[in-house]
Design a protein around this motif. Structure first.
Motif, PDB file in Angstrom:
ATOM      1  N   ILE A  99       0.775  -1.229  -0.041  1.00 18.43           N
ATOM      2  CA  ILE A  99       0.060  -0.118   0.048  1.00 18.43           C
ATOM      3  C   ILE A  99       0.748   1.261  -0.094  1.00 18.43           C
ATOM      4  O   ILE A  99       0.769   2.116  -0.608  1.00 18.43           O
ATOM      5  CB  ILE A  99      -1.038   0.035   1.178  1.00 18.43           C
ATOM      6  N   ALA A 100       1.871   1.241   0.678  1.00 17.51           N
ATOM      7  CA  ALA A 100       2.705   2.309   0.901  1.00 17.51           C
ATOM      8  C   ALA A 100       3.589   2.520  -0.615  1.00 17.51           C
ATOM      9  O   ALA A 100       3.810   3.569  -0.983  1.00 17.51           O
ATOM     10  CB  ALA A 100       3.837   2.260   1.958  1.00 17.51           C
ATOM     11  N   MET A 101       3.876   1.479  -1.215  1.00 20.12           N
ATOM     12  CA  MET A 101       4.611   1.692  -2.493  1.00 20.12           C
ATOM     13  C   MET A 101       3.451   2.246  -3.473  1.00 20.12           C
ATOM     14  O   MET A 101       4.194   2.944  -4.326  1.00 20.12           O
ATOM     15  CB  MET A 101       5.229   0.224  -2.757  1.00 20.12           C
ATOM     16  N   VAL A 102       2.422   1.855  -3.389  1.00 18.06           N
ATOM     17  CA  VAL A 102       1.329   2.397  -4.286  1.00 18.06           C
ATOM     18  C   VAL A 102       1.253   3.872  -3.995  1.00 18.06           C
ATOM     19  O   VAL A 102       1.194   4.736  -4.829  1.00 18.06           O
ATOM     20  CB  VAL A 102       0.076   1.616  -4.109  1.00 18.06           C
ATOM     21  N   ALA A 103       1.164   4.432  -2.567  1.00 12.96           N
ATOM     22  CA  ALA A 103       1.179   5.802  -2.280  1.00 12.96           C
ATOM     23  C   ALA A 103       2.197   6.661  -2.558  1.00 12.96           C
ATOM     24  O   ALA A 103       2.125   7.569  -3.070  1.00 12.96           O
ATOM     25  CB  ALA A 103       0.807   5.803  -0.727  1.00 12.96           C
ATOM     26  N   GLU A 104       3.329   5.776  -2.757  1.00  5.36           N
ATOM     27  CA  GLU A 104       4.816   6.682  -3.139  1.00  5.36           C
ATOM     28  C   GLU A 104       4.381   7.273  -4.597  1.00  5.36           C
ATOM     29  O   GLU A 104       4.859   8.195  -4.835  1.00  5.36           O
ATOM     30  CB  GLU A 104       6.072   5.742  -3.076  1.00  5.36           C
ATOM     31  N   GLN A 105       3.534   6.435  -5.278  1.00  8.25           N
ATOM     32  CA  GLN A 105       3.365   6.833  -6.864  1.00  8.25           C
ATOM     33  C   GLN A 105       2.308   7.716  -7.082  1.00  8.25           C
ATOM     34  O   GLN A 105       1.926   8.307  -7.935  1.00  8.25           O
ATOM     35  CB  GLN A 105       3.446   5.732  -7.733  1.00  8.25           C
TER      36      GLN A 105
ATOM     37  N   ASP B 169      -2.504  11.353  -4.682  1.00  7.60           N
ATOM     38  CA  ASP B 169      -3.963  11.374  -3.749  1.00  7.60           C
ATOM     39  C   ASP B 169      -4.120  10.437  -2.618  1.00  7.60           C
ATOM     40  O   ASP B 169      -4.532  10.707  -1.453  1.00  7.60           O
ATOM     41  CB  ASP B 169      -5.249  11.298  -4.859  1.00  7.60           C
ATOM     42  N   LEU B 170      -3.807   9.021  -2.949  1.00  6.63           N
ATOM     43  CA  LEU B 170      -3.700   8.094  -1.832  1.00  6.63           C
ATOM     44  C   LEU B 170      -2.661   8.523  -0.796  1.00  6.63           C
ATOM     45  O   LEU B 170      -3.305   8.200   0.634  1.00  6.63           O
ATOM     46  CB  LEU B 170      -3.384   6.666  -2.564  1.00  6.63           C
ATOM     47  N   ARG B 171      -1.626   8.964  -1.229  1.00  6.74           N
ATOM     48  CA  ARG B 171      -0.832   9.274  -0.154  1.00  6.74           C
ATOM     49  C   ARG B 171      -1.233  10.551   0.964  1.00  6.74           C
ATOM     50  O   ARG B 171      -1.239  10.364   2.104  1.00  6.74           O
ATOM     51  CB  ARG B 171       0.666   9.790  -0.760  1.00  6.74           C
ATOM     52  N   ARG B 172      -1.933  11.434   0.366  1.00 10.29           N
ATOM     53  CA  ARG B 172      -2.471  12.312   1.199  1.00 10.29           C
ATOM     54  C   ARG B 172      -3.792  11.957   2.006  1.00 10.29           C
ATOM     55  O   ARG B 172      -3.863  12.445   3.070  1.00 10.29           O
ATOM     56  CB  ARG B 172      -2.937  13.538   0.278  1.00 10.29           C
ATOM     57  N   ALA B 173      -4.320  11.164   1.185  1.00  8.06           N
ATOM     58  CA  ALA B 173      -5.780  10.545   2.138  1.00  8.06           C
ATOM     59  C   ALA B 173      -5.401   9.631   2.901  1.00  8.06           C
ATOM     60  O   ALA B 173      -6.130   9.712   4.046  1.00  8.06           O
ATOM     61  CB  ALA B 173      -6.491  10.067   0.966  1.00  8.06           C
ATOM     62  N   ALA B 174      -4.558   8.566   2.778  1.00  7.25           N
ATOM     63  CA  ALA B 174      -4.169   7.581   3.793  1.00  7.25           C
ATOM     64  C   ALA B 174      -3.322   7.674   4.767  1.00  7.25           C
ATOM     65  O   ALA B 174      -3.262   7.004   5.883  1.00  7.25           O
ATOM     66  CB  ALA B 174      -4.139   6.295   2.837  1.00  7.25           C
TER      67      ALA B 174
ATOM     68  N   ILE C 127       8.352   2.800   5.199  1.00  6.48           N
ATOM     69  CA  ILE C 127       8.693   4.164   5.512  1.00  6.48           C
ATOM     70  C   ILE C 127       9.433   4.830   4.335  1.00  6.48           C
ATOM     71  O   ILE C 127       9.657   6.122   4.198  1.00  6.48           O
ATOM     72  CB  ILE C 127       9.630   4.103   7.000  1.00  6.48           C
ATOM     73  N   GLY C 128      10.217   4.167   3.790  1.00  3.88           N
ATOM     74  CA  GLY C 128      11.038   4.687   2.469  1.00  3.88           C
ATOM     75  C   GLY C 128      10.238   5.386   1.765  1.00  3.88           C
ATOM     76  O   GLY C 128      10.151   6.313   0.875  1.00  3.88           O
ATOM     77  N   SER C 129       9.161   4.414   1.393  1.00  5.20           N
ATOM     78  CA  SER C 129       8.085   4.772   0.322  1.00  5.20           C
ATOM     79  C   SER C 129       7.146   6.001   0.942  1.00  5.20           C
ATOM     80  O   SER C 129       6.575   6.943  -0.080  1.00  5.20           O
ATOM     81  CB  SER C 129       6.958   3.630   0.151  1.00  5.20           C
ATOM     82  N   LEU C 130       6.870   6.218   1.911  1.00  6.71           N
ATOM     83  CA  LEU C 130       6.208   7.340   2.542  1.00  6.71           C
ATOM     84  C   LEU C 130       7.164   8.674   2.983  1.00  6.71           C
ATOM     85  O   LEU C 130       6.595   9.410   3.702  1.00  6.71           O
ATOM     86  CB  LEU C 130       5.679   6.819   4.025  1.00  6.71           C
ATOM     87  N   ALA C 131       8.505   8.740   2.439  1.00 10.47           N
ATOM     88  CA  ALA C 131       9.144   9.782   2.936  1.00 10.47           C
ATOM     89  C   ALA C 131       8.699  11.151   2.556  1.00 10.47           C
ATOM     90  O   ALA C 131       8.674  11.937   3.395  1.00 10.47           O
ATOM     91  CB  ALA C 131      10.507   9.441   2.024  1.00 10.47           C
TER      92      ALA C 131
ATOM     93  N   LEU D 241      16.586   6.040   3.092  1.00  7.14           N
ATOM     94  CA  LEU D 241      16.932   7.169   3.642  1.00  7.14           C
ATOM     95  C   LEU D 241      17.204   8.365   2.377  1.00  7.14           C
ATOM     96  O   LEU D 241      17.238   9.393   2.307  1.00  7.14           O
ATOM     97  CB  LEU D 241      18.211   7.108   4.368  1.00  7.14           C
ATOM     98  N   GLY D 242      17.736   7.549   1.176  1.00  4.51           N
ATOM     99  CA  GLY D 242      17.838   8.150  -0.076  1.00  4.51           C
ATOM    100  C   GLY D 242      16.507   8.759  -0.356  1.00  4.51           C
ATOM    101  O   GLY D 242      16.668   9.977  -1.186  1.00  4.51           O
ATOM    102  N   LYS D 243      15.353   8.144  -0.160  1.00  2.00           N
ATOM    103  CA  LYS D 243      14.238   8.685  -0.431  1.00  2.00           C
ATOM    104  C   LYS D 243      13.823   9.958   0.364  1.00  2.00           C
ATOM    105  O   LYS D 243      13.202  10.876   0.002  1.00  2.00           O
ATOM    106  CB  LYS D 243      13.013   7.940  -0.307  1.00  2.00           C
ATOM    107  N   PHE D 244      14.364  10.026   1.629  1.00  3.77           N
ATOM    108  CA  PHE D 244      14.151  11.160   2.572  1.00  3.77           C
ATOM    109  C   PHE D 244      14.743  12.304   1.770  1.00  3.77           C
ATOM    110  O   PHE D 244      14.513  13.636   2.052  1.00  3.77           O
ATOM    111  CB  PHE D 244      14.549  10.873   3.936  1.00  3.77           C
TER     112      PHE D 244
END
Length: 618
Positions: free
Chosen positions: A426-432, A435-440, A475-479, A512-515
């Motif tokens: 779910i986080a990997m999908v939200a990374e891309q 809208d999902l990232r902001r909502a969830a 956590i990386g996907s949600l950076a 960390l690279g994503k942060f």
């Protein structure tokens, strides 16, 4: 021109019967080789009787399994054609016979053998379409491929047999096809999917549904066969059964959902349209207490209206779906403590007429079976959410995140792992998907907070790399969701750079690279936090462990150099020299520009110039 309409099985058999009558008549009119033609006529008469028996069964059987009937009828027709050609040659004698054709004893022996085989095929066919007839032999048509006859026999029984026989046939089909992809393909090609789905849907017994689900599970181990199940309208049936059945059936159906979702992305979307995530989340939350920081459930004010409203949200919008319409999840308790509201949410799935009956069954099920069901449902959610925005969104909209967080907190082993993998996907999908990232995953969301707390706990407390890696990846996907002040996330990731498991350390570097990626708005603040948590020394040690670690470590080091190039930590650890050495030794073309820019930026702040200067602009 439109497609030619396929003949009915009755019409096809009628044509073959007429052909048999023509052979008999021609044999009776023979003027030469009369004895041989008489024998042909006798054989064809026996064949004709069996064809008529098959035609009567085809007319009287409501749901006839037609595949072997059509195949054998076609083979019989071909052999009758050969017989007709042979006996017609015998209508002339003397000189005319010599002029038109020559028949030999070998010709008659060959045709006789073919007719004998056709008789054997029809005799066997009558046994599989007539439940009262029993024949354990294989038909001549199966001499070169016995598997085909076994598949025909089992499918015919599943389609037309008595319930106990249907269950046994479905189980036998699993044994026959186990680890044999060719046999599974034959099952699909010979029309085995529809009878299995019918057996699953009817719900005549739990054993029947389990046998059908298990057979479909084993058959559907590749994309093409899974698509065949979906094309046979299997998805709505599977979702309906998942919501309505007893728990031991639900275990097998959830496994089937996971298998199909894993094999085909289009089928994942088909499951989303049928809202399969809702019953899965509901079943996963059996006996799970969910603690929510929800303004709609204020401590000390648990009004009836607020309970009903929250319950409606938990159940969602499934009322619009015909295939699955569960009732609202039951709320068994409501208490207030420590500023939180507590709900004990149980699976209901009781929208159908069967729901009330199964509710009592669930209450007496063993803890082992309940755990097994949760494991299967969590795996199904994991597979469904992979690369699927719609499934990921539906999971988060049904309070799925808070449920996953609670299970990650309380459970161990396979269930905890499957929930972590679901969160990761779910986080990997939200990374891309912004809208999902902001909502969830907005920082004020109770569910997002609960998930983040558990991911950090797993990273810091779990010793198993199998558990750590999906938590780190999540956590990386949600950076990009974390504000600059959220420094508590950076520390645990930096600590994992020193992990003895190289894969864990590499995943920490990637996260960390994503942060500090240039697209992250808070990249500078996050880079400073990495420096403050003394992340550079373990990062430089990581570079020496493997080629993969070297690449991802250098990427992270380059981002740090770009954002905090004036850092003393980078100067003291000779980061400039490390990057210069890396670019001298050769790096993938994709990263040369990044490393060159990092070297250029460090040169602006640090004394001394590396002996190697890039020959291209920084």
């Amino acid at each position: 021109m439109g497609e030619v309409e396929e003949k009915t099985i009755q019409d096809e058999l009628a044509v073959t019967i007429q052909l048999a009558d023509r052979v008999i008549k021609s044999a009776e009119e023979a003027e030469s080789s009369k004895a041989e033609c008489s024998e042909i006529a006798r054989q064809v008469e026996r064949l004709s009787q069996k064809l008529r028996s098959a035609a009567r069964l085809a007319t009287s059987t409501q749901w006839l399994y037609e595949r072997p009937v059509r195949r054998i009828a076609a083979d019989v027709t071909k052999n009758l054609d050969r017989a007709l050609t042979l006996v017609r040659k015998c209508k002339h004698s003397g000189v005319l016979r010599q002029v038109f054709s020559i028949t030999t004893a070998a010709d008659f022996r060959k045709v006789s053998a073919l007719l004998e085989s056709s008789t054997g095929d029809l005799k066997w066919l009558l046994t599989i379409v007539d439940p009262d007839d029993i024949n354990l032999t294989l038909p001549p048509i199966a001499n070169n491929d016995p598997t085909l006859a076994w598949v025909w026999s089992y499918i015919a029984t599943i389609q037309m047999g008595q319930l106990r026989d249907r269950v046994e046939a479905a189980n036998a089909l699993v044994l026959l096809a186990h680890k044999n992809d060719r046999t599974k393909k034959i099952v699909v090609d010979e029309g085995g999917i529809m009878p299995l789905l019918k057996l699953l849907k009817e719900g005549a017994s739990a054993d029947a549904q389990i046998a059908a689900a298990n057979a479909l599970f084993h058959i559907g181990n590749d994309e093409e066969r899974v698509r065949s199940i979906a094309d046979a309208a299997g998805v709505p049936i599977i979702v309906q059964v998942l919501g309505e059945s007893v728990m031991r059936v639900q275990v097998n159906v959830a496994n089937l959902v996971a298998r199909m979702a894993e094999m085909d992305s289009a089928v994942r979307e088909a499951f989303a349209r049928e809202n399969v995530t809702r019953p899965l989340v509901s079943l996963l939350s059996v006996d799970t207490v969910l603690v929510l920081d929800d303004p709609k459930l204020k401590p000390g004010k648990p009004s009836i209206s607020s309970l009903v409203q929250f319950n409606k949200e938990l159940a969602g919008k499934s009322a619009g779906h015909n295939s699955y319409n569960p009732s609202l999840n039951s709320v068994s308790s409501f208490t207030s403590s420590g500023g939180h509201s507590s709900l004990s949410v149980h699976s209901s799935s009781e929208g159908s007429s069967r729901g009330g009956h199964y509710r009592k069954d669930r209450e007496v099920e063993t803890p082992e079976l309940k755990l097994k069901l949760k494991v299967c449902c969590a795996e199904a959610l994991w597979k469904l959410s992979k690369d699927s925005v719609i499934n990921s969104r539906k999971i988060t909209e049904t309070k799925g995140l808070i449920c996953l967080a609670k299970i990650i907190e309380k459970e161990k082993g396979e269930l905890q792992y499957n929930c972590l993998m679901a969160v990761m996907e779910i986080a990997m999908v939200a990374e891309q998907d912004a809208d999902l990232r902001r909502a969830a995953f907005k920082t004020s969301s109770p569910a997002a907070k609960a998930v983040l707390d558990q991911l950090l706990r797993v990273i810091q407390e779990e010793s198993s790399s199998t558990m750590k890696i999906p938590a780190i990846k999540s956590i990386g996907s949600l950076a990009r969701t974390f504000p600059a002040r959220e420094t508590r996330i950076i520390g645990p990731l930096v600590a994992q750079l020193s992990n003895s498991d190289n894969e864990v350390a590499i995943e920490a570097a990637i996260a960390l690279g994503k942060f500090v990626h240039p697209e992250n708005f808070n990249r500078v603040e996050h880079a400073k936090a990495i420096i403050e948590f003394d992340g550079v020394p373990p990062l430089l040690r990581l570079l020496r462990t493997s080629e993969r670690a070297n690449i991802y470590g250098l990427i992270l080091l380059s981002y740090l150099a770009l954002h905090v190039g004036n850092s003393k930590a980078l100067e003291q650890t000779q980061a400039l020299s490390v990057l210069d050495s890396a670019i001298r030794s050769g790096v993938p073309q994709d990263y040369k520009e990044l490393f060159a820019r990092a070297i250029h930026n460090l040169n602006l702040y640090q004394a001394g110039v590396p002996t190697h200067r890039p020959s291209y602009p920084p």
